[in-house]
Enzyme design. Structure first.
Site, PDB file in Angstrom:
ATOM      1  N   CYS A  46       4.363  52.276  10.273  1.00 57.12           N
ATOM      2  CA  CYS A  46       4.156  50.939  10.777  1.00 57.12           C
ATOM      3  C   CYS A  46       5.174  49.933  10.245  1.00 57.12           C
ATOM      4  O   CYS A  46       5.311  49.768   9.041  1.00 57.12           O
ATOM      5  CB  CYS A  46       2.760  50.493  10.379  1.00 57.12           C
ATOM      6  SG  CYS A  46       2.425  48.859  10.920  1.00 57.12           S
ATOM      7  N   CYS A  99       8.176  38.993  13.543  1.00 51.55           N
ATOM      8  CA  CYS A  99       6.957  39.113  12.724  1.00 51.55           C
ATOM      9  C   CYS A  99       7.375  39.429  11.285  1.00 51.55           C
ATOM     10  O   CYS A  99       8.250  40.274  11.066  1.00 51.55           O
ATOM     11  CB  CYS A  99       6.040  40.195  13.285  1.00 51.55           C
ATOM     12  SG  CYS A  99       5.607  39.887  15.012  1.00 51.55           S
ATOM     13  N   CYS A 126       7.671  43.092   9.658  1.00 50.04           N
ATOM     14  CA  CYS A 126       8.246  44.126  10.510  1.00 50.04           C
ATOM     15  C   CYS A 126       9.759  44.239  10.328  1.00 50.04           C
ATOM     16  O   CYS A 126      10.487  43.251  10.468  1.00 50.04           O
ATOM     17  CB  CYS A 126       7.911  43.786  11.958  1.00 50.04           C
ATOM     18  SG  CYS A 126       8.721  44.866  13.138  1.00 50.04           S
ATOM     19  N   CYS A 131       5.977  57.401  20.210  1.00 54.05           N
ATOM     20  CA  CYS A 131       6.082  55.956  20.074  1.00 54.05           C
ATOM     21  C   CYS A 131       7.439  55.541  20.627  1.00 54.05           C
ATOM     22  O   CYS A 131       8.470  55.984  20.124  1.00 54.05           O
ATOM     23  CB  CYS A 131       5.947  55.610  18.593  1.00 54.05           C
ATOM     24  SG  CYS A 131       6.046  53.874  18.277  1.00 54.05           S
ATOM     25  N   GLU A 149      15.169  53.717  17.693  1.00 56.75           N
ATOM     26  CA  GLU A 149      14.427  54.839  17.140  1.00 56.75           C
ATOM     27  C   GLU A 149      13.187  55.131  17.980  1.00 56.75           C
ATOM     28  O   GLU A 149      12.600  54.231  18.579  1.00 56.75           O
ATOM     29  CB  GLU A 149      14.020  54.537  15.689  1.00 56.75           C
ATOM     30  CG  GLU A 149      15.230  54.506  14.769  1.00 56.75           C
ATOM     31  CD  GLU A 149      14.874  54.278  13.303  1.00 56.75           C
ATOM     32  OE1 GLU A 149      15.592  54.798  12.445  1.00 56.75           O
ATOM     33  OE2 GLU A 149      13.891  53.588  13.026  1.00 56.75           O
ATOM     34  N   CYS A 195      14.301  42.968  18.106  1.00 58.46           N
ATOM     35  CA  CYS A 195      13.171  42.201  18.645  1.00 58.46           C
ATOM     36  C   CYS A 195      13.320  40.739  18.268  1.00 58.46           C
ATOM     37  O   CYS A 195      13.746  40.412  17.163  1.00 58.46           O
ATOM     38  CB  CYS A 195      11.847  42.733  18.092  1.00 58.46           C
ATOM     39  SG  CYS A 195      10.411  41.887  18.805  1.00 58.46           S
TER      40      CYS A 195
HETATM   41  S1  SF4 Z   1       5.833  43.727  15.168  1.00 62.23           S
HETATM   42 FE1  SF4 Z   1       8.081  43.874  15.161  1.00 62.23          FE
HETATM   43  S2  SF4 Z   1       8.687  44.828  17.055  1.00 62.23           S
HETATM   44 FE2  SF4 Z   1       6.538  44.160  17.304  1.00 62.23          FE
HETATM   45  S3  SF4 Z   1       6.687  42.094  18.239  1.00 62.23           S
HETATM   46 FE3  SF4 Z   1       6.638  41.791  15.986  1.00 62.23          FE
HETATM   47  S4  SF4 Z   1       8.809  41.760  15.353  1.00 62.23           S
HETATM   48 FE4  SF4 Z   1       8.746  42.642  17.419  1.00 62.23          FE
END
Ligand code: SF4
Length: 360
Positions: free
Chosen positions: A342, A120, A123, A109, A91, A116
């Site tokens: 976010c 985190c 996220c 963005c 995206e 990923c």
């Molecule tokens: S916030 Fe999301 S996309 Fe960014 S490094 Fe952490 S897990 Fe990866």
């Protein structure tokens, strides 16, 4: 077939000279067609000889990401679900803002990885896991899609003003392709984005950080999200493997141009990292680096493990920072209603750093 979007200008030059026997200037013409005039087939390249176009079409192609869906938020934020050549989906988000003269400008963005690996906890992309790195052509293909959508055909007067690597993925874990993309963005014969209009956001990857800084090709944003090592380890367990104090020491020595500052992103999670004690500790950390702070109010996604902070706590948090002379701006994540805000990017149909894309 070679996707020409995956070649930097020097690579295109040496390939066209070495493999196709064309003069070097021909590569510049093709490059301008690809990135400035946004040609999608060789026939459009009218100042390139017919023989050369024919040869190009036999050995190469021009592959843009395919637009699967476009969703527009009430605030104008526009999210694209894109399909890459192998069927993987990412995206990208366009965020509007008003310039001083009242004209509308856009920040895009960009995603740099499919999924990923950093995991985190706040996220959505992190929950997807890592699938693969994006190539330079795929990263910059997002810009072509956005410019085409915006009718942004005048490189001398672009409406797409800023690029932020804050979409899906950790850019510094795809350093090779991201650096090639930054070099190509910088070409005045191509997309012509000055480094001042590009921000690369990282959760803090030691090796890549040094290389990015030495290149001077983009501004730096660092996702902090916690003022102590313990809390950071809870919220961003993999990023926290580089201890906070060590990361800050590296940032104190990060090469900055005159007036350049590092942006710290701090996502305010209700009852987790939004207390006065966190603000005081954050002020101490931020004050040790030439930086500024973006405070981003968390938007809980469906089934999210965290809550939004209350308005009172956000204000109190900001005030503590200001009292300690730390520049802190509360940013509202845009595109909440289309899950473009976010931490919401995740490339699931129909709707995903996952994007700390409060306006840049
Ligand atoms: S916030 Fe999301 S996309 Fe960014 S490094 Fe952490 S897990 Fe990866």
């Amino acid at each position: 077939m070679i996707n020409l979007l995956d070649m930097t200008l020097p690579e295109l030059e040496s390939w066209m000279v070495g493999t196709l026997g064309e003069p070097g200037f021909r590569a510049v013409q093709v490059w301008q067609w690809l990135w400035q005039k946004m040609a999608r087939d060789f026939e459009a390249m009218t100042n390139v000889s017919r023989t050369c176009r024919q040869r190009l079409s036999e050995v190469a192609n021009i592959v843009w990401p395919e637009v699967v869906t476009v969703e527009q938020s009430r605030d104008g934020t526009t999210k694209f679900l894109l399909q890459l050549a192998d069927g993987k989906r990412v995206e990208t988000v366009l965020i509007p803002s008003e310039s001083r003269d009242g004209t509308r400008r856009w920040t895009q963005c960009l995603s740099s990885q499919v999924g990923c690996a950093m995991g985190c906890t706040f996220c959505s992309t992190g929950h997807m896991g890592f699938e693969r790195n994006m190539t330079m052509g795929e990263i910059l293909g997002q810009v072509l899609v956005a410019r085409a959508h915006l009718g942004d055909a005048r490189p001398d007067h672009p409406v797409l003003r800023n690029l932020v690597f804050m979409g899906m993925g950790e850019p510094l874990l795809n350093l090779r392709e991201v650096m090639r993309a930054l070099k190509s963005l910088n070409s005045d014969k191509g997309l012509n984005f000055s480094p001042r209009r590009i921000t690369v956001s990282t959760c803090g990857i030691e090796k890549g950080l040094r290389q990015l800084g030495e290149s001077g090709l983009a501004y730096l944003a660092v996702s902090l999200h916690a003022p102590t090592q313990g809390l950071r380890a809870r919220l961003m367990p993999k990023a926290a493997q580089w201890p906070l104090e060590e990361m800050l020491a590296a940032l104190q020595n990060y090469p900055l141009k005159t007036r350049e500052r590092i942006t710290f992103e701090y996502l305010l999670l209700g009852g987790v990292n939004d207390g006065p004690e966190h603000a005081r500790e954050l002020a101490r950390l931020a004050g040790s680096v030439k930086g500024k702070l973006n405070l981003i109010v968390y938007n809980p996604a469906d089934g999210a493990p965290y809550a939004a902070p209350t308005e009172e706590r956000v204000l109190a948090f900001e005030q503590i920072l200001w009292k300690r002379h730390i520049t802190a701006i509360v940013r509202k994540s845009k595109g909440q209603d289309i899950k473009a805000a976010c931490g919401q990017l995740k490339a699931a149909l129909p709707s995903s750093c996952g994007g700390q894309q409060a306006e840049a």
